[in-house]
Design an enzyme around this catalytic site. Structure first.
Site, PDB file in Angstrom:
ATOM      1  N   ASP A  29       0.857  -1.186   0.000  1.00 30.97           N
ATOM      2  CA  ASP A  29       0.000   0.000   0.000  1.00 30.97           C
ATOM      3  C   ASP A  29       0.896   1.239   0.000  1.00 30.97           C
ATOM      4  O   ASP A  29       1.866   1.293   0.756  1.00 30.97           O
ATOM      5  CB  ASP A  29      -0.895  -0.024   1.246  1.00 30.97           C
ATOM      6  CG  ASP A  29      -2.009   0.998   1.199  1.00 30.97           C
ATOM      7  OD1 ASP A  29      -1.707   2.205   1.067  1.00 30.97           O
ATOM      8  OD2 ASP A  29      -3.173   0.606   1.294  1.00 30.97           O
ATOM      9  N   HIS A  98     -10.294  -4.507  -3.740  1.00 32.85           N
ATOM     10  CA  HIS A  98      -9.031  -4.793  -3.069  1.00 32.85           C
ATOM     11  C   HIS A  98      -9.252  -5.140  -1.602  1.00 32.85           C
ATOM     12  O   HIS A  98     -10.197  -4.691  -0.977  1.00 32.85           O
ATOM     13  CB  HIS A  98      -8.030  -3.645  -3.199  1.00 32.85           C
ATOM     14  CG  HIS A  98      -8.504  -2.327  -2.693  1.00 32.85           C
ATOM     15  ND1 HIS A  98      -9.435  -1.549  -3.351  1.00 32.85           N
ATOM     16  CD2 HIS A  98      -8.153  -1.630  -1.588  1.00 32.85           C
ATOM     17  CE1 HIS A  98      -9.630  -0.426  -2.677  1.00 32.85           C
ATOM     18  NE2 HIS A  98      -8.868  -0.458  -1.596  1.00 32.85           N
ATOM     19  N   HIS A 100      -7.345  -5.170   2.094  1.00 34.78           N
ATOM     20  CA  HIS A 100      -6.230  -4.669   2.904  1.00 34.78           C
ATOM     21  C   HIS A 100      -5.807  -5.784   3.854  1.00 34.78           C
ATOM     22  O   HIS A 100      -6.635  -6.321   4.589  1.00 34.78           O
ATOM     23  CB  HIS A 100      -6.661  -3.477   3.759  1.00 34.78           C
ATOM     24  CG  HIS A 100      -6.986  -2.245   2.985  1.00 34.78           C
ATOM     25  ND1 HIS A 100      -6.060  -1.252   2.751  1.00 34.78           N
ATOM     26  CD2 HIS A 100      -8.142  -1.844   2.398  1.00 34.78           C
ATOM     27  CE1 HIS A 100      -6.625  -0.289   2.057  1.00 34.78           C
ATOM     28  NE2 HIS A 100      -7.886  -0.623   1.823  1.00 34.78           N
TER      29      HIS A 100
END
Length: 133
Positions: A29, A98, A100
């Site tokens: 990230d 997406h 995390h």
């Protein structure tokens, strides 16, 4: 593979990948909440988790498990948050599905990043919980 030329995640290259499978990839990230914060995405451009195929969903979950092993070895975190923001109202800011994978560390201050649920849930010192997995 569907591709959106306006999608920042679709523009990622193999050199950006920490891990790559047939249907999914993982990369760091760019605004990490903590050391080792990874994003795991389907290769095909889909906006929401609800739009991935059964095979893509299986590949994403497998990559989360494989990425956890990699992060365990590299950073030795004390825990993890696994988060999917689905829709703008839920804090999604990049509209390519997406996941995390956020490593958590005891007594470490986290960075404030957008709307990631639970990003400040790490207690200062709770030794009575350290032996729980």
């Amino acid at each position: 593979m569907d591709f959106d030329p306006n999608c920042v995640f679709c523009q990622k290259q193999a050199a950006d990948y920490v891990m790559e499978g047939n249907l999914s990839v993982a990369f760091w990230d760019i605004h990490p909440v903590s050391k080792g914060h990874l994003l795991i995405i389907p290769k095909r451009h889909v906006t929401q988790i609800w739009e991935v195929s059964a095979k893509e969903r299986e590949a994403l979950i497998q990559m989360v498990a494989d990425a956890k092993k990699l992060l365990d070895a590299k950073f030795e975190p004390d825990g993890y948050n696994v988060t999917i923001n689905s829709g703008a109202a839920a804090g999604q800011s990049v509209f390519h599905c997406h996941i995390h994978l956020i490593p958590r560390y005891w007594n470490k201050v986290t960075k404030r990043v957008g709307a990631i649920p639970g990003q400040f849930l790490v207690p200062k010192a709770r030794p009575e919980f350290k032996d729980y997995e």
